[in-house]
Design a protein around this motif. Structure first.
Motif, PDB file in Angstrom:
ATOM      1  N   MET A 136      10.713   8.587   4.482  1.00 39.79           N
ATOM      2  CA  MET A 136       9.665   7.623   4.453  1.00 39.79           C
ATOM      3  C   MET A 136       9.280   7.576   3.376  1.00 39.79           C
ATOM      4  O   MET A 136       8.980   7.538   1.839  1.00 39.79           O
ATOM      5  N   LEU A 137       9.108   5.462   3.263  1.00 39.77           N
ATOM      6  CA  LEU A 137       8.763   5.056   1.662  1.00 39.77           C
ATOM      7  C   LEU A 137       7.627   4.447   1.775  1.00 39.77           C
ATOM      8  O   LEU A 137       6.799   3.853   2.692  1.00 39.77           O
ATOM      9  N   LYS A 138       6.923   4.913   0.623  1.00 41.97           N
ATOM     10  CA  LYS A 138       4.845   4.227   1.063  1.00 41.97           C
ATOM     11  C   LYS A 138       4.693   4.219  -0.434  1.00 41.97           C
ATOM     12  O   LYS A 138       4.765   5.049  -1.412  1.00 41.97           O
ATOM     13  N   VAL A 139       4.129   2.867  -0.412  1.00 40.93           N
ATOM     14  CA  VAL A 139       3.201   1.818  -0.920  1.00 40.93           C
ATOM     15  C   VAL A 139       2.408   1.727  -0.744  1.00 40.93           C
ATOM     16  O   VAL A 139       1.481   1.528   0.280  1.00 40.93           O
ATOM     17  N   GLU A 140       0.706   2.753  -1.474  1.00 40.34           N
ATOM     18  CA  GLU A 140      -0.217   2.550  -1.697  1.00 40.34           C
ATOM     19  C   GLU A 140      -1.093   1.740  -2.478  1.00 40.34           C
ATOM     20  O   GLU A 140      -1.125   2.688  -3.522  1.00 40.34           O
ATOM     21  N   ASN A 141      -1.412   1.319  -1.588  1.00 35.29           N
ATOM     22  CA  ASN A 141      -2.571   0.204  -2.676  1.00 35.29           C
ATOM     23  C   ASN A 141      -2.373   0.191  -3.982  1.00 35.29           C
ATOM     24  O   ASN A 141      -2.692   0.148  -5.769  1.00 35.29           O
ATOM     25  N   VAL A 142      -1.482  -0.124  -4.670  1.00 36.25           N
ATOM     26  CA  VAL A 142      -0.369  -0.895  -5.281  1.00 36.25           C
ATOM     27  C   VAL A 142      -1.222  -1.645  -6.067  1.00 36.25           C
ATOM     28  O   VAL A 142      -0.937  -3.683  -5.542  1.00 36.25           O
ATOM     29  N   LYS A 143      -1.130  -1.856  -7.441  1.00 34.52           N
ATOM     30  CA  LYS A 143      -1.783  -2.937  -8.525  1.00 34.52           C
ATOM     31  C   LYS A 143      -0.643  -2.749  -9.136  1.00 34.52           C
ATOM     32  O   LYS A 143      -0.497  -2.139 -10.145  1.00 34.52           O
ATOM     33  N   LYS A 144      -0.316  -4.703  -9.694  1.00 38.64           N
ATOM     34  CA  LYS A 144       0.195  -4.374 -10.994  1.00 38.64           C
ATOM     35  C   LYS A 144      -0.410  -5.963 -11.157  1.00 38.64           C
ATOM     36  O   LYS A 144      -0.260  -6.977 -10.151  1.00 38.64           O
ATOM     37  N   ALA A 145      -0.676  -5.375 -12.560  1.00 37.42           N
ATOM     38  CA  ALA A 145      -0.850  -7.152 -13.511  1.00 37.42           C
ATOM     39  C   ALA A 145       0.109  -7.333 -14.637  1.00 37.42           C
ATOM     40  O   ALA A 145       0.912  -6.449 -15.239  1.00 37.42           O
ATOM     41  N   PHE A 146       0.447  -9.007 -15.086  1.00 37.59           N
ATOM     42  CA  PHE A 146       1.448  -9.062 -16.179  1.00 37.59           C
ATOM     43  C   PHE A 146      -0.049  -9.980 -17.006  1.00 37.59           C
ATOM     44  O   PHE A 146      -0.223 -10.536 -16.840  1.00 37.59           O
ATOM     45  N   GLY A 147      -0.047  -9.152 -18.103  1.00 39.78           N
ATOM     46  CA  GLY A 147      -1.437 -10.051 -18.826  1.00 39.78           C
ATOM     47  C   GLY A 147      -1.904  -9.147 -18.093  1.00 39.78           C
ATOM     48  O   GLY A 147      -3.452  -8.348 -17.416  1.00 39.78           O
ATOM     49  N   GLY A 148      -3.008 -10.975 -18.238  1.00 41.31           N
ATOM     50  CA  GLY A 148      -4.662 -10.852 -16.739  1.00 41.31           C
ATOM     51  C   GLY A 148      -3.837 -11.498 -15.489  1.00 41.31           C
ATOM     52  O   GLY A 148      -5.282 -11.962 -14.840  1.00 41.31           O
ATOM     53  N   THR A 149      -2.919 -12.122 -15.350  1.00 43.00           N
ATOM     54  CA  THR A 149      -2.038 -11.654 -14.460  1.00 43.00           C
ATOM     55  C   THR A 149      -2.158 -11.355 -13.059  1.00 43.00           C
ATOM     56  O   THR A 149      -1.193 -10.417 -13.114  1.00 43.00           O
ATOM     57  N   ILE A 150      -2.967 -11.139 -11.906  1.00 36.28           N
ATOM     58  CA  ILE A 150      -2.858 -10.482 -11.474  1.00 36.28           C
ATOM     59  C   ILE A 150      -1.791 -10.590 -10.041  1.00 36.28           C
ATOM     60  O   ILE A 150      -1.276 -11.615  -9.610  1.00 36.28           O
ATOM     61  N   VAL A 151      -0.777  -9.405 -10.266  1.00 28.87           N
ATOM     62  CA  VAL A 151       0.295  -9.789  -9.480  1.00 28.87           C
ATOM     63  C   VAL A 151       0.805  -9.181  -7.897  1.00 28.87           C
ATOM     64  O   VAL A 151       0.705  -9.685  -6.651  1.00 28.87           O
ATOM     65  N   LEU A 152       0.092  -8.179  -7.967  1.00 23.15           N
ATOM     66  CA  LEU A 152       0.321  -7.477  -7.184  1.00 23.15           C
ATOM     67  C   LEU A 152      -1.181  -6.510  -6.928  1.00 23.15           C
ATOM     68  O   LEU A 152      -2.300  -6.433  -7.773  1.00 23.15           O
ATOM     69  N   ASP A 153      -1.981  -6.359  -5.609  1.00 26.92           N
ATOM     70  CA  ASP A 153      -3.118  -6.624  -5.514  1.00 26.92           C
ATOM     71  C   ASP A 153      -3.874  -5.786  -4.447  1.00 26.92           C
ATOM     72  O   ASP A 153      -4.128  -6.268  -3.201  1.00 26.92           O
ATOM     73  N   GLY A 154      -3.542  -4.351  -5.122  1.00 24.43           N
ATOM     74  CA  GLY A 154      -4.112  -3.282  -3.574  1.00 24.43           C
ATOM     75  C   GLY A 154      -3.008  -3.928  -2.239  1.00 24.43           C
ATOM     76  O   GLY A 154      -3.169  -3.636  -1.133  1.00 24.43           O
ATOM     77  N   VAL A 155      -1.708  -3.271  -2.904  1.00 23.27           N
ATOM     78  CA  VAL A 155      -0.546  -3.385  -1.758  1.00 23.27           C
ATOM     79  C   VAL A 155      -0.658  -2.219  -1.191  1.00 23.27           C
ATOM     80  O   VAL A 155      -0.074  -1.232  -1.190  1.00 23.27           O
TER      81      VAL A 155
END
Ligand SMILES: Nc1ncnc2c1ncn2[C@@H]1O[C@H](COP(=O)(O)OP(=O)(O)O)[C@@H](O)[C@H]1O
Ligand SMILES: [Mg+2]
Lengths: 244, 223
Positions: free
Chosen positions: A1-20
């Motif tokens: 299984m491939l699981k993505v849990e509540n992933v957050k990612k920002a570049f500098g101040g820009t939020i690009v992934l917000d709880g995926v």
């Protein structure tokens, strides 16, 4: 299984992934739709360990990509096909395919080459094994890119807009191959703008909007009025894509 | 010294001088290339501290006259650290480090010329940093750097003439001696110049041949 849990990612101040959150089970084809800049590539790059997560967890068959010791195992289980092919220009098609099997999986060279040739033949490039990327058309390069990923016998194939750099004719040669792979049970995470094709091959479709996974539905429901289309952003996106 | 005519023995002297020049050039080039490439690899691995030290040392070496470096190594360091330093050793140390600094620049720019996308692809397929360097970066960086490297070495061959000032019996020093003895500067310096030219031409030709082979071997565009 491939699981993505509540992933957050920002570049500098820009939020690009917000709880995926996203789960892909073996044998599933999951397409990721979303307008340009919504974070699709970033999500793929987080899954294959090219970007560090700011928060959350991604596991590939229980191997955590954020742990350096487990990343190698996670990477062995997923194969990536890139939008711009990312082939090694100084290596022939066959060498592009066999490099990782020989170096990473320690496969004997002759064996790896035999398998590489078989893969090339299966995508209609049996006679181009010795050609360099620059001597191949875009569609042929992407087919080599797919073979390179398949040569690692990944459990999950990650595809990031693999046809968006190709003209329509080349696009269909590549999509034909992906359709065959889907039919044969290859697990795929498929980022695409080819809505109709996604509809044909996917078990599930997810919609990403500004780093948030707005919709995650079985394909038929995604396209139904009470399902995905009930989301104004999805309806808007689909009608815009259809016009183009 | 009383001046005298040329003798056949002078040809032998010139040949010896050429031998010293070429010998020192080869030795310092080998050491310089080895050190410069090693520095480039350290930078590729982003080794903290060491990387900053190397960048600083290379900057200093590139931006100060070789003659000053030579005097520092031959006169300065021995006086300060109470060492013995022969002219030949001083020449080898100075020229090697100077070559290394410029090779480092070439190595860094050729490594950086390799597209990030390929490197990322290789990493995603599980290749270690070392495997990426060896199989993806090095072959392309080598083909890319051979041109600038040849130009550098042709120049470093000329730079060796500076070591005559600390008494190394290289081609220039022999020329200076012959000139004093015969008082025929035109003939002497023409002959010496031709010898340098031929040696430089040989380096350039070999470099061009190697480049052609490296590129023909990799029948791809974009290099
Ligand atoms: N390395 C990066 N540095 C800064 N911003 C980035 C970087 N990569 C992506 N972004 C930004 O993140 C957002 C999402 O990008 P991306 O994941 O490529 O979207 P998509 O693939 O859906 O078009 C964009 O606004 C993009 O500019
Ligand atoms: Mg993208």
């Amino acid at each position: 299984m491939l699981k993505v849990e509540n992933v957050k990612k920002a570049f500098g101040g820009t939020i690009v992934l917000d709880g995926v959150n996203l789960t892909v089970n073996p044998g599933e084809v999951v397409s990721i739709l979303g307008s340009s800049g919504s974070g699709k590539s970033t999500l793929i790059r987080c899954i294959n360990g090219l970007e560090k997560l700011n928060a959350g967890r991604i596991t590939v068959d229980d191997f955590d990509v954020s742990k350096p010791k487990e990343l190698a195992e996670a990477r062995k289980r997923s194969g990536t096909v890139f939008q711009l092919f990312n082939l090694y220009p100084h290596m022939s098609a066959l060498q592009n395919i066999t490099l990782a099997p020989i170096e990473v999986l320690k496969r004997p060279k002759a064996e790896a080459e035999a398998e590489g040739r078989a893969l090339l033949a299966s995508v209609g490039l049996g006679d181009r094994a010795d050609a360099y990327p620059a001597q191949l058309s875009g569609g042929q390069r992407q087919r080599v890119g797919i073979c390179r990923a398949l040569a690692m016998q990944p459990r999950y194939l990650l595809l990031d807009e693999v046809t968006s750099a190709l003209d329509p004719e080349m696009t269909s040669e590549v999509l034909d191959i992906l359709a065959k792979l889907a039919k044969s049970g290859t697990t795929m995470v498929f980022v695409t703008h080819e809505i109709e094709f996604a509809r044909q091959i996917s078990n599930r479709i997810v919609f990403l909007e500004k780093g948030v996974l707005l919709v995650d539905l079985p394909t038929a429901e995604f396209f139904s009025a009470e399902g995905g289309l009930a989301q104004p952003r999805v309806a808007q996106f689909l009608s815009k894509m259809r016009k183009d | 010294m009383r001046y005298t005519e040329f003798t056949p023995f002078d040809l032998w002297l010139l040949a010896q001088g050429l031998g010293v020049t070429v010998g020192l050039f080869l030795v310092t080039s080998l050491i310089g290339v080895a050190i410069g490439v090693l520095w480039g690899v350290v930078r590729f691995y982003r080794v903290p501290v060491l990387m900053q030290v190397i960048t600083f040392v290379a900057e200093v070496l590139k931006n100060s006259p070789v003659l000053v470096q030579l005097f520092l190594v031959f006169f300065g360091f021995p006086a300060f650290f109470k060492l013995n330093m022969t002219p030949v050793n001083a020449a080898i140390i100075t020229l090697s480090l100077n070559t290394a600094a410029f090779v480092y620049v070439i190595a860094v720019s050729s490594i950086e010329s390799i597209g990030r996308d390929q490197v990322e692809a290789a990493r995603v397929f599980g290749l270690s940093r070392w495997q990426v360097l060896r199989h993806v970066i090095a072959p392309q960086a080598m083909a890319f750097s051979i041109g600038p490297l040849t130009a550098l070495l042709v120049n470093q061959l000329q730079v060796t003439s500076l070591i005559s000032v600390i008494g190394v019996m290289d081609l220039s020093k022999i020329g200076a001696n012959l000139n004093l003895r015969t008082l025929k500067p035109f003939i002497v310096w023409t002959a010496v110049g031709i010898l340098y030219y031929l040696a430089a031409k040989l380096v350039a030709t070999l470099g061009a041949k190697l480049e052609k082979r490296l590129r023909a071997h990799s029948a791809f565009r974009g290099l």
